[in-house]
Design an enzyme around this catalytic site. Structure first.
Site, PDB file in Angstrom:
ATOM      1  N   MET A  38       0.812  -1.211   0.000  1.00 14.55           N
ATOM      2  CA  MET A  38       0.000   0.000   0.000  1.00 14.55           C
ATOM      3  C   MET A  38       0.849   1.265   0.000  1.00 14.55           C
ATOM      4  SD  MET A  38      -3.154   0.943   2.566  1.00 14.55           S
ATOM      5  CE  MET A  38      -2.172   1.439   3.955  1.00 14.55           C
ATOM      6  N   ASP A 150      -4.220  -5.972  12.849  1.00 12.92           N
ATOM      7  CA  ASP A 150      -3.085  -6.641  12.202  1.00 12.92           C
ATOM      8  C   ASP A 150      -1.934  -6.808  13.196  1.00 12.92           C
ATOM      9  OD1 ASP A 150      -1.902  -7.936  10.082  1.00 12.92           O
ATOM     10  OD2 ASP A 150      -1.078  -6.123   9.184  1.00 12.92           O
TER      11      ASP A 150
END
Length: 658
Positions: A38, A150
C-alpha cells in the site's frame, strides 16, 4: 496485503525518485526503508523542527482509489489520537500533488520478527515481558475505541534500548465506523486472524486479543499454531481447529502459560479477555509469579530430556573386550567394529535385557524431569500466601483502595500523582503491581493518584460567540467555568476576548476554562459636549450616529442634551447611537445668549486643552468660571466646552474631559 513495516532494514537496491525531494515544503526524503503493498516508508528530516522522522507515502496508483485514500487517512486519525510510549506516534497527514503521506515517529532498531528469527523462540518470562508493552499499547487503542486488526511480530518494533512499540495502525478502525469495511473483505495477516474475521470480516477488540494470543504462542514455540499450503487452508484451520497449548511443543511450560494462549484464542470471542488491558492483567500476573530464573530452568530441563532421548543404547562387551554402540534402530552403525567376526552382531537375550534396562533409565530420566516441572507448578500455586490486587481499583477513591489492600494483608504506598484519562481527579489512576496481579501477602502495592485527565491544548475561541465558544471547548473535552465580562475597543459585544488559561496552553480538561466575553466599547458620557465633537468621536468608534434637535433654554446651543445608550453601556461596531442636541442658536459675534438676555456679564473662555487636569481646573477657576470634569482618561485635557475664544457668562460652567 501490505508487507511488514520494517524500520531496521534499509532498501536501497532500486533508485527512488522521491529520495532527495522535499514534500510539502517541509519534509526532505533521505532514504527508503521499506516498500509494501500500500505504501513506501522513508527516513526523512523535518526541516522546520530539525528532527528525523519516518514518512509513509501511499503508492500513486492507489491514490485514485477513494476507499484506499480514506483508509490511509483513517490511519492518521486513528494513530494520531493515541498518545502512548509503546505506540509509534503519527505527527501529521499531508498531500503534496499526487503524494498522500503520513509523518511518523522514526524508530531505529529492529522488528520483533527479526528478534524471533535470530533466537528461534523465547523463554516464557522473556515472551511475557515483551507481550506486556505490546498489550499496553493495544489497551490504549482499545480504550480509544480503536481496533488494530493486524497484530503480528512485524508490527512490533524493538528500539536499541529494548523498548517495544506497536506500529502500523493502517488497518485500525474506530469501532463506531467499523461498517466501513467492505463485505467479504478480510483485513489482517492470515496467520493471526480470529475466526470471526475469517467468517465475516468483522473485528473488535477481542480479535486483537486473539492475534496477541497467537503471537504469544509463536514467541514461545518459534512457529505459528496453524500452518497450511495456502492462506485459505490456514484460514480454514483458524475456524475449525483450536490453537494448541504451547507446552505440546515445548515441554516444561507451566499450565498458567498454556492458559494465557488457549484463553486468548478461544473460538468464541466471549471466552477471551474483554480487551487488551484485561489480557495484560492476566499476562502480568503469570509473569510476576514465575521465578526469575524460570527460563533457564526450562531450557536446562529441555536439554536434559534431549540428551537422554538422543543417547544411543550400549551393547554388551564384544568378544575382543570392546563395547559396541547401537543406533536408535538397534543395529550397529557402519564403520563400528563388530563384537565378533563375521558381520553384524546378533541381539542375544542378554543384549535385549540390557536394552530394556537402558529404556528403563530413559523413562526414569523423563519421569525425573516431569517431577521437577510438576514441582515448579506446585510451587507456583501453593508457596506462600497470595492475594490479588483488586481488578476495580482504578477509579476507586484512594482511601477506599488503601483499606481494601490493607485488609488483604498488603502494604500500601502512595506514589506520585499522574494524569489519567481513565480515573477522575483524586482517585486511583494506576497501581504497581497492576490490577489482577497475584502477589504474596506483605508485599507493597503502590497507588498513584490521578491529578486529572491528560493535559491537552485549550482551543482558540477568540472572536466566537459565547455559545460557539462553549461548544468548541466541549468538543475538546473541556468545561466552562466562570464567564467574565470586560469592555473592549476591538472585540464586539458578546464575542470572546480570550480564555484563561490562554489558547494553546496544555491543561487537564478537569480544570474549568474561564471565558472572558466582551461587553463591547464603553459608551462615553457626551452630555454637555459640543455636538460636532461628540459626533466625530462616536463615528471614530465605528458607531452609527443619529442626531435629533430640540430647543432648551439655559443650555449652550449645539451641545448634547441627551444620549442613547446611556454612558457606560457596552456598544459594538455598527451600533446606532442617538444624540439629542440643543438647536437654539443664540451666537451673536463671540457671545452666547443662554436666555436671550444680551446684557449678561460675559468673559472670554480660557483655553486649557493639553494642560494637566489640576492646572486646567485652576486656570478656569481663576478666570471666573466653575469646572466640571466629565471624564478623566490620561493625564491631560483632551477637550473642553465652551471652546476657547468664545465668551460665556461669569460663573458659568466649563466642562473638560480626557
Amino acid at each position: 496485503m501490505e508487507k511488514p513495516f520494517k524500520l531496521a532494514l534499509m532498501d536501497t537496491t532500486v533508485a527512488d525518485p522521491l529520495v532527495g525531494r522535499v514534500l510539502d515544503g517541509r519534509y526532505r526524503i533521505e532514504s527508503r526503508i521499506a516498500r509494501g503493498g500500500m505504501a513506501t516508508v522513508y527516513v526523512a528530516r523535518d526541516i522546520r523542527l530539525d528532527r528525523e522522522i519516518a514518512i509513509k507515502v501511499m503508492h500513486a496508483h492507489l491514490a485514485a482509489d477513494e476507499d484506499f485514500v480514506q483508509r490511509f487517512i483513517g490511519e492518521a486519525k486513528a494513530a494520531a489520537a493515541l498518545s502512548h510510549p509503546n505506540v509509534v506516534a503519527v505527527y501529521d497527514q499531508r498531500t503534496d500533488g499526487e503524494h498522500v503521506f503520513l509523518v511518523m515517529e522514526y524508530v531505529p532498531g529492529r522488528t520483533l520478527r527479526e528478534l524471533l528469527t535470530e533466537r528461534g523462540r523465547l523463554g516464557p518470562r522473556a515472551a511475557l515481558e515483551i507481550m506486556q508493552p505490546v498489550l499496553a499499547a493495544l489497551g490504549a487503542a482499545h480504550r480509544a475505541g480503536l481496533v488494530h486488526r493486524d497484530v503480528k511480530p512485524e508490527n512490533v518494533l524493538i528500539t536499541a534500548d529494548g523498548q517495544a512499540k506497536v506500529a502500523d495502525f493502517g488497518l485500525a478502525r474506530a469501532e463506531s465506523a467499523s461498517k466501513m469495511t467492505k463485505t467479504g473483505l478480510i483485513i489482517g495477516t492470515v496467520g493471526y486472524l480470529a475466526p470471526e474475521q475469517v467468517l465475516s470480516g468483522n473485528a473488535d477488540v477481542r480479535s486483537d486479543v486473539y492475534a496477541a494470543g497467537v503471537m504469544l504462542f509463536e514467541l514461545l514455540t518459534g512457529y505459528l499454531p496453524h500452518q497450511g499450503e495456502s492462506p485459505l487452508a490456514v484460514a480454514y484451520k483458524h475456524v475449525n481447529e483450536a490453537v494448541p497449548a504451547p507446552s505440546t511443543a515445548v515441554p516444561g511450560l507451566p499450565p498458567q502459560v498454556d492458559a494465557l494462549v488457549t484463553r486468548a484464542t478461544a473460538h468464541d470471542p466471549a471466552g477471551r479477555p474483554a480487551d487488551a488491558s484485561a489480557y495484560l492483567a492476566a499476562v502480568a500476573e503469570v509473569y510476576n509469579g514465575l521465578p526469575r530464573d524460570f527460563d533457564e530452568r526450562v531450557a536446562e530441563a529441555s536439554r536434559n530430556v534431549t540428551a537422554v532421548l538422543e543417547a544411543p543404547p550400549m551393547a554388551p562387551p564384544a568378544a575382543d573386550g570392546r563395547t559396541a554402540v547401537f543406533d536408535a534402530a538397534g543395529t550397529m552403525p557402519a564403520g563400528v567394529p563388530a563384537g565378533r567376526p563375521g558381520g553384524a552382531p546378533q541381539r542375544t537375550a542378554a543384549d535385549k535385557a540390557i536394552g530394556a534396562i537402558t529404556g528403563k533409565y530413559v523413562l526414569i530420566a523423563i519421569g525425573a524431569v516431569a517431577a521437577v516441572i510438576l514441582g515448579w507448578a506446585v510451587w507456583y500455586q501453593t508457596s506462600g500466601q497470595y492475594e490479588h490486587v483488586p481488578d476495580g481499583i482504578v477509579g476507586m477513591k484512594l482511601a477506599t483502595a488503601t483499606k481494601q489492600l490493607e485488609d488483604k494483608g498488603l502494604t500500601v504506598r502512595r506514589g506520585a500523582s499522574v494524569f489519567s484519562d481513565r480515573a477522575a481527579k483524586g482517585t486511583v489512576a494506576k497501581s504497581d503491581p497492576l490490577p489482577g496481579t497475584r502477589i504474596a501477602q506483605g508485599r507493597t502495592v503502590t497507588l498513584f493518584p490521578s491529578k486529572g485527565r491528560t493535559p491537552r491544548e485549550v482551543p482558540d475561541v477568540q472572536g466566537k460567540t459565547e455559545d460557539e465558544a462553549r461548544q468548541a471547548l466541549r468538543d475538546k473535552g473541556f468545561s466552562v467555568g466562570e464567564v467574565a465580562r470586560q469592555g473592549s475597543q476591538s472585540v464586539d459585544k458578546g464575542k470572546v476576548i480570550r480564555t484563561r488559561p490562554v489558547a494553546g496552553t496544555k491543561v487537564s480538561p478537569d480544570e474549568p476554562v474561564v471565558l472572558v466575553v466582551s461587553t463591547g466599547m464603553s459608551m462615553p458620557d457626551l452630555r454637555g459636549m459640543n455636538a460636532d465633537q461628540a459626533k466625530t468621536r462616536l463615528e471614530s468608534m465605528g458607531l452609527d450616529v443619529k442626531v435629533d434637535k430640540r430647543d432648551e433654554q439655559g443650555k449652550p446651543p449645539n451641545t448634547v442634551l441627551e444620549q442613547t445608550p446611556a454612558p457606560g453601556t457596552g456598544v459594538s461596531n455598527g451600533d446606532e447611537v442617538r444624540l439629542v442636541v440643543n438647536k437654539k442658536d443664540c451666537l451673536i459675534g463671540n457671545y452666547f445668549c443662554d436666555d436671550g438676555n444680551q446684557d449678561q456679564d460675559k468673559i472670554p473662555v480660557p483655553g486649557v486643552i493639553g494642560q494637566p487636569f489640576d492646572q486646567a481646573a485652576q486656570a478656569i477657576q481663576s478666570s471666573g468660571f466653575r469646572v466640571k470634569v466629565r471624564s478623566r482618561f490620561g493625564g491631560t485635557v483632551a477637550g473642553q466646552f465652551p471652546l476657547p475664544g468664545f465668551s460665556a457668562p461669569r460663573g458659568s460652567e466649563i466642562t473638560i474631559w480626557g
